[in-house]
Design an enzyme around this catalytic site. Structure first.
Site, PDB file in Angstrom:
ATOM      1  N   LYS A 252       0.887  -1.174   0.000  1.00 10.66           N
ATOM      2  CA  LYS A 252       0.000   0.000   0.000  1.00 10.66           C
ATOM      3  C   LYS A 252       0.917   1.214   0.000  1.00 10.66           C
ATOM      4  O   LYS A 252       1.641   1.461   0.969  1.00 10.66           O
ATOM      5  CB  LYS A 252      -0.912   0.006   1.231  1.00 10.66           C
ATOM      6  CG  LYS A 252      -1.753   1.271   1.323  1.00 10.66           C
ATOM      7  CD  LYS A 252      -2.894   1.071   2.297  1.00 10.66           C
ATOM      8  CE  LYS A 252      -2.879   2.042   3.456  1.00 10.66           C
ATOM      9  NZ  LYS A 252      -3.236   3.406   3.091  1.00 10.66           N
TER      10      LYS A 252
ATOM     11  N   ALA B   2      -9.197   5.819   3.824  1.00 12.23           N
ATOM     12  CA  ALA B   2      -8.977   7.000   4.659  1.00 12.23           C
ATOM     13  C   ALA B   2     -10.212   7.891   4.797  1.00 12.23           C
ATOM     14  O   ALA B   2     -10.903   8.181   3.818  1.00 12.23           O
ATOM     15  CB  ALA B   2      -7.824   7.864   4.160  1.00 12.23           C
ATOM     16  N   GLY B   3     -10.432   8.300   6.033  1.00 11.89           N
ATOM     17  CA  GLY B   3     -11.465   9.291   6.333  1.00 11.89           C
ATOM     18  C   GLY B   3     -12.836   8.733   6.643  1.00 11.89           C
ATOM     19  O   GLY B   3     -13.750   9.482   6.974  1.00 11.89           O
TER      20      GLY B   3
ATOM     21  N   ASN C  92      -9.139   2.385   9.466  1.00  6.70           N
ATOM     22  CA  ASN C  92      -8.373   2.104  10.678  1.00  6.70           C
ATOM     23  C   ASN C  92      -8.952   2.837  11.893  1.00  6.70           C
ATOM     24  O   ASN C  92      -9.491   2.240  12.821  1.00  6.70           O
ATOM     25  CB  ASN C  92      -6.912   2.521  10.436  1.00  6.70           C
ATOM     26  CG  ASN C  92      -5.984   2.102  11.552  1.00  6.70           C
ATOM     27  OD1 ASN C  92      -4.785   2.123  11.376  1.00  6.70           O
ATOM     28  ND2 ASN C  92      -6.467   1.699  12.706  1.00  6.70           N
TER      29      ASN C  92
HETATM   30  C1  LIG Z   1      -3.925   2.531   8.353  1.00  3.08           C
HETATM   31  C2  LIG Z   1      -3.744   3.271   7.129  1.00  3.08           C
HETATM   32  O1  LIG Z   1      -3.228   2.786   6.190  1.00  3.08           O
HETATM   33  C3  LIG Z   1      -4.230   4.672   7.084  1.00  3.08           C
HETATM   34  O2  LIG Z   1      -3.230   5.440   6.504  1.00  3.08           O
HETATM   35  C4  LIG Z   1      -5.452   4.680   6.296  1.00  3.08           C
HETATM   36  O3  LIG Z   1      -5.394   5.597   5.321  1.00  3.08           O
HETATM   37  C5  LIG Z   1      -6.687   4.680   7.098  1.00  3.08           C
HETATM   38  O4  LIG Z   1      -7.259   5.922   7.339  1.00  3.08           O
HETATM   39  P1  LIG Z   1      -8.317   6.099   8.526  1.00  3.08           P
HETATM   40  O5  LIG Z   1      -7.561   5.910   9.788  1.00  3.08           O
HETATM   41  O6  LIG Z   1      -8.891   7.471   8.371  1.00  3.08           O
HETATM   42  O7  LIG Z   1      -9.353   5.030   8.361  1.00  3.08           O
END
Ligand SMILES: CC(=O)[C@@H](O)[C@H](O)COP(=O)(O)O
Length: 261
Positions: free
Chosen positions: A100, A188-189, A210
Site C-alpha cells: 500500500k 482514509a477518512g 483504521n
Molecule cells: C492505516 C492506514 O493505512 C491509514 O493510513 C489509512 O489511510 C486509514 O485511514 P483512517 O484511519 O482514516 O481510516
C-alpha cells in the site's frame, strides 16, 4: 468474490492495525469484522525498535497469526525514494509483493504527494510489486497511476483519521464511472458504518479503514458494525438503487381508482 492482483479475498473490508488499545484487540476486531486483509506500517512498528516490536517480535507474530493477507504500507514516507526503500524492506519482511503506497505531501491534511506517488508507483510496478496507491480522487492522477502499472486505486474520501466520511461524493461517483473495470477501494477518512455503506452503494469494491474501528469505544463491536454496513451497501448496489428525484411520485398507482362525481 473480490479478486485483487489475482488473489481472491474473503470480504470487502481491509483493516489497519494502528492505534488499538492492545495487540490482542486487533485480532478480535479482525475476526469480528471478517476483514479480508490487514495493513501494517513497517516504519511505524519498526521505529519502536524493541525486541517486542521489531520485525521478529510479538506484534509481527500476532499479525502473521491472523490468517489474512498482510498489506504492508509505506505510511510516514514523504518522497518516492523513501517509499520505494520501505516497500523493498516490507517485501523482505513479509514475503509479499503487495504494497500500500503512501507518499504524504502535506502535514496538516496528510494529503498524498501525487507527483512522488506516481513516480514511486512506476518504480515499484517495474520491480514486480502489486501496488495499492493511496491517492486523491483526481482522475488525471488516477490515469497516471494506471499507466504506471497499478491495477487497483485507493482514493481517499476524507483526510486520514478525520472520520468525516465522503466529503466529495460527486468525485467518487465520477471516479467509479470513469474506471468501471478497475478495483476501487476507498481508503482514509471513513468515520461511521454509514459512510462505508454509502461508498459501497456507489459501486466501490472495498473499504480500508483504521481509526474509526481502533479508536471506537468498543473496536470489536465497531468492526462488526462496519462488516454489516459494507455488505448492505454492496447488496444495495447490486439490487439497483433509485436515483433521487426532484418531484414527488405517487408510490400507490392511481389507475383504476374509483371516482365520485
Ligand atoms: C492505516 C492506514 O493505512 C491509514 O493510513 C489509512 O489511510 C486509514 O485511514 P483512517 O484511519 O482514516 O481510516
Amino acid at each position: 468474490m473480490l479478486e485483487v492482483y489475482g488473489k481472491k479475498l474473503s470480504s470487502r473490508l481491509i483493516l489497519g492495525t494502528a492505534q488499538y488499545p492492545s495487540p490482542e484487540m486487533i485480532g478480535e476486531a479482525v475476526r469480528a469484522g471478517g476483514a479480508c486483509a490487514v495493513t501494517v506500517s513497517l516504519r511505524r512498528e519498526s521505529a519502536q525498535d524493541t525486541a517486542a516490536a521489531g520485525p521478529g517480535g510479538i506484534f509481527w507474530s500476532m499479525v502473521r497469526s491472523l490468517g489474512v493477507p498482510v498489506l504492508p504500507n509505506t505510511a510516514g514516507c514523504h518522497t518516492a525514494r523513501e517509499a520505494v526503500t520501505t516497500a523493498q524492506m516490507a517485501r523482505d519482511v513479509f514475503g509479499t509483493n503487495w504494497i500500500k503506497l503512501e507518499v504524504i505531501g502535506n502535514h496538516d491534511t496528510l494529503q498524498p504527494d501525487v507527483f512522488e506517488l506516481v513516480e514511486a508507483a512506476r518504480i515499484l510496478c517495474d520491480e514486480g510489486f502489486d501496488v495499492f496507491p493511496y491517492t486523491t480522487d483526481d482522475l488525471v492522477v488516477a490515469e497516471r497511476l494506471l499507466d504506471a502499472g497499478c491495477r487497483v486505486l485507493m482514493p481517499w474520501c476524507a483526510p486520514i483519521g478525520s472520520a468525516r466520511g465522503p466529503v466529495n461524493l460527486d468525485a467518487l461517483r465520477s471516479m467509479r464511472a470513469h474506471f468501471p473495470d478497475i478495483c476501487l477501494i476507498v481508503d482514509a477518512g471513513i468515520g461511521r458504518p454509514s459512510h462505508a455503506a454509502t461508498v459501497m452503494e456507489l459501486g466501490y469494491d472495498a473499504v480500508l479503514l483504521n481509526t474509526a474501528v481502533a479508536r471506537a469505544g468498543d473496536p470489536v463491536y465497531m468492526a462488526r458494525a462496519f462488516a454489516g454496513a459494507i455488505k448492505a451497501g454492496r447488496t444495495a448496489w447490486h439490487a439497483g438503487l433509485l436515483e433521487p428525484r426532484d418531484f414527488a411520485v405517487p408510490s400507490t398507482p392511481v389507475i383504476g381508482m374509483a371516482t365520485f362525481q
